[in-house]
Write a protein that holds these residues in place. Structure first.
Motif, PDB file in Angstrom:
ATOM      1  N   GLY A  46     -43.259   2.789   5.498  1.00 60.51           N
ATOM      2  CA  GLY A  46     -44.258   2.548   4.547  1.00 60.51           C
ATOM      3  C   GLY A  46     -44.840   0.557   4.703  1.00 60.51           C
ATOM      4  O   GLY A  46     -46.257   0.951   3.980  1.00 60.51           O
ATOM      5  N   PHE A  47     -44.489   0.235   4.943  1.00 63.65           N
ATOM      6  CA  PHE A  47     -45.136  -1.275   3.932  1.00 63.65           C
ATOM      7  C   PHE A  47     -44.744  -2.216   5.742  1.00 63.65           C
ATOM      8  O   PHE A  47     -43.626  -2.810   6.775  1.00 63.65           O
ATOM      9  CB  PHE A  47     -43.874  -2.323   3.579  1.00 63.65           C
ATOM     10  CG  PHE A  47     -43.959  -1.541   1.965  1.00 63.65           C
ATOM     11  CD1 PHE A  47     -45.086  -1.669   0.867  1.00 63.65           C
ATOM     12  CD2 PHE A  47     -42.654  -0.214   1.882  1.00 63.65           C
ATOM     13  CE1 PHE A  47     -44.377  -0.867  -0.505  1.00 63.65           C
ATOM     14  CE2 PHE A  47     -42.894   0.044   0.300  1.00 63.65           C
ATOM     15  CZ  PHE A  47     -43.802  -0.313  -0.744  1.00 63.65           C
ATOM     16  N   TYR A  48     -45.697  -2.458   6.644  1.00 65.91           N
ATOM     17  CA  TYR A  48     -45.688  -3.477   7.746  1.00 65.91           C
ATOM     18  C   TYR A  48     -46.176  -4.679   7.849  1.00 65.91           C
ATOM     19  O   TYR A  48     -45.818  -5.076   6.696  1.00 65.91           O
ATOM     20  CB  TYR A  48     -47.366  -3.128   7.808  1.00 65.91           C
ATOM     21  CG  TYR A  48     -47.432  -1.055   8.659  1.00 65.91           C
ATOM     22  CD1 TYR A  48     -47.290  -1.423  10.068  1.00 65.91           C
ATOM     23  CD2 TYR A  48     -47.843  -0.499   7.573  1.00 65.91           C
ATOM     24  CE1 TYR A  48     -47.398  -0.199  10.640  1.00 65.91           C
ATOM     25  CE2 TYR A  48     -48.109   0.697   8.551  1.00 65.91           C
ATOM     26  CZ  TYR A  48     -47.854   1.269   9.512  1.00 65.91           C
ATOM     27  OH  TYR A  48     -47.556   2.049   9.909  1.00 65.91           O
ATOM     28  N   ASP A  49     -45.588  -5.024   8.559  1.00 66.94           N
ATOM     29  CA  ASP A  49     -45.441  -6.784   8.698  1.00 66.94           C
ATOM     30  C   ASP A  49     -46.685  -6.992   9.692  1.00 66.94           C
ATOM     31  O   ASP A  49     -46.681  -6.180  10.611  1.00 66.94           O
ATOM     32  CB  ASP A  49     -44.013  -7.452   9.401  1.00 66.94           C
ATOM     33  CG  ASP A  49     -43.025  -7.377   7.709  1.00 66.94           C
ATOM     34  OD1 ASP A  49     -43.726  -7.610   6.628  1.00 66.94           O
ATOM     35  OD2 ASP A  49     -41.880  -7.099   8.089  1.00 66.94           O
ATOM     36  N   LEU A  50     -46.164  -8.580   9.934  1.00 69.88           N
ATOM     37  CA  LEU A  50     -47.433  -8.722  10.933  1.00 69.88           C
ATOM     38  C   LEU A  50     -46.457  -8.967  11.850  1.00 69.88           C
ATOM     39  O   LEU A  50     -45.568  -9.020  11.918  1.00 69.88           O
ATOM     40  CB  LEU A  50     -48.646  -9.817  10.889  1.00 69.88           C
ATOM     41  CG  LEU A  50     -49.491 -10.882  11.896  1.00 69.88           C
ATOM     42  CD1 LEU A  50     -50.484  -9.750  11.489  1.00 69.88           C
ATOM     43  CD2 LEU A  50     -49.318 -12.335  11.845  1.00 69.88           C
ATOM     44  N   ALA A  51     -46.932  -8.230  13.256  1.00 67.17           N
ATOM     45  CA  ALA A  51     -46.075  -8.382  14.425  1.00 67.17           C
ATOM     46  C   ALA A  51     -46.082  -9.982  15.070  1.00 67.17           C
ATOM     47  O   ALA A  51     -46.678 -10.379  14.907  1.00 67.17           O
ATOM     48  CB  ALA A  51     -46.395  -7.763  15.297  1.00 67.17           C
TER      49      ALA A  51
END
Length: 337
Positions: free
Chosen positions: A224-229
């Motif tokens: 559920g924790f996103y990073d910039l791709a």
């Protein structure tokens, strides 16, 4: 197929196929030929059928195509499902179409090698008749085959075709993306520094198709924790279409054309990007660090572009556009440099 004398991924000289480093980074360490077992002009009927069924319209003005590939017994094979790679052949209906794969490849390599940016792993690859194609490893597929959750910024900003606006992916600005990063990404400060560098880089390489769907977030751990791709679809669109400096309608931020610097020069320069960085919350010293990094790589950029698979004519044109933008970026009305 013409012999080559440089790695068609890293562009390092002295290789007649992919270097060991390229095989590790792009092709999972598998011994991979830089020549595909397919022909664009003389393909078998069944290969042509699969190729046609499996292509999707994408990218520059909606005319570039992509094909999914995966490894089967250490051979890159066309597939409809479970693709591990995206292959982009030479498109149609553009100026200088034969240069599109090498253009995207060298632009991605510039971002990675010269400016130390996080980009999708990539290479050039060739059909049996020598025609070039661009290949990129899917960053949303993990080593065990697991698919990561990925979402682009058009979706995050609720920009969809359902609103009746066919140009929805171009509606917005880099500041809109930064605001979405603040809302959805835990490590927002780091992600906004990456976004700032992408904004400067896209400007310098004349990527006028950097729209909202060409920026994404990714959840590698499925927690559920996103990073910039990693960055993708980077290329000098000016080689192929007469587009603007920015893919986004509102450029750096809505009304940025009222900036004193822009009003004076008629183009985005150092002060415009500096104040954009301030507007999205970056520290002034970090903004200066990034801008000076981009301003200091002229010679390194020229060396890599001259080693690319672009023709000599296209190399010169690419560098002409790059150096023109570099001169703009190096102009400061407030003498901040």
């Amino acid at each position: 197929m013409k012999n080559i004398n440089k790695c068609p991924s890293t562009l390092k000289e002295g290789y007649h196929t992919y270097s060991p480093g390229a095989l590790r980074n792009v092709f999972k360490g598998k011994k991979t030929s830089h020549i595909l077992p397919y022909y664009i002009s003389q393909a078998k009927k069944e290969q042509r059928k699969l190729f046609t069924e499996n292509r999707v319209r994408i990218s520059i003005s909606g005319v570039q195509e992509k094909v999914s590939l995966k490894f089967e017994k250490n051979i890159l094979t066309l597939t409809i499902t479970d693709g591990e790679y995206i292959l982009k052949p030479i498109p149609k209906d553009l100026d200088n179409i034969e240069a599109v794969p090498a253009n995207e490849h060298v632009t991605m390599q510039l971002a990675a090698q010269i400016f130390n940016m996080d980009v999708a792993k990539n290479a050039l690859i060739f059909f049996g008749d020598g025609e070039q194609a661009y290949i990129t490893k899917r960053f949303d597929v993990m080593a065990d085959g697991r698919r990561c959750l990925k979402e682009d910024f058009a979706s995050l900003l609720n920009k969809t075709s359902e609103t009746g606006n066919k140009n929805y992916k171009y509606e917005g600005s880099y500041t809109d993306i930064a605001h979405a990063i603040d809302l959805y990404l835990p490590a927002a400060a780091i992600a906004k520094e990456k976004l700032f560098q992408l904004a400067v880089f896209n400007y310098l390489v004349s990527n006028g198709d950097a729209h909202l769907k060409n920026f994404s977030v990714i959840d590698y751990l499925q927690d559920g924790f996103y990073d910039l791709a990693p960055a993708y679809d980077l290329l000098c669109t000016r080689l192929h279409i007469n587009d603007g400096d920015f893919g986004l309608k509102d450029a750096l931020y809505e009304g940025d054309f009222n900036h004193t610097s822009f009003s004076t020069y008629g183009y985005h320069a150092y002060d415009d990007f500096y104040d954009f960085g301030i507007k999205i919350g970056l520290h002034p010293k970090r903004i200066q660090f990034f801008l000076l990094k981009f301003l200091s790589k002229k010679a390194d950029t020229e060396v890599l572009v001259k080693r690319s698979f672009l023709s000599a004519e296209m190399q010169n044109l690419y560098l002409e556009y790059f150096n023109h933008k570099l001169r703009r970026l190096g102009t400061s009305l407030s003498k901040k440099i």
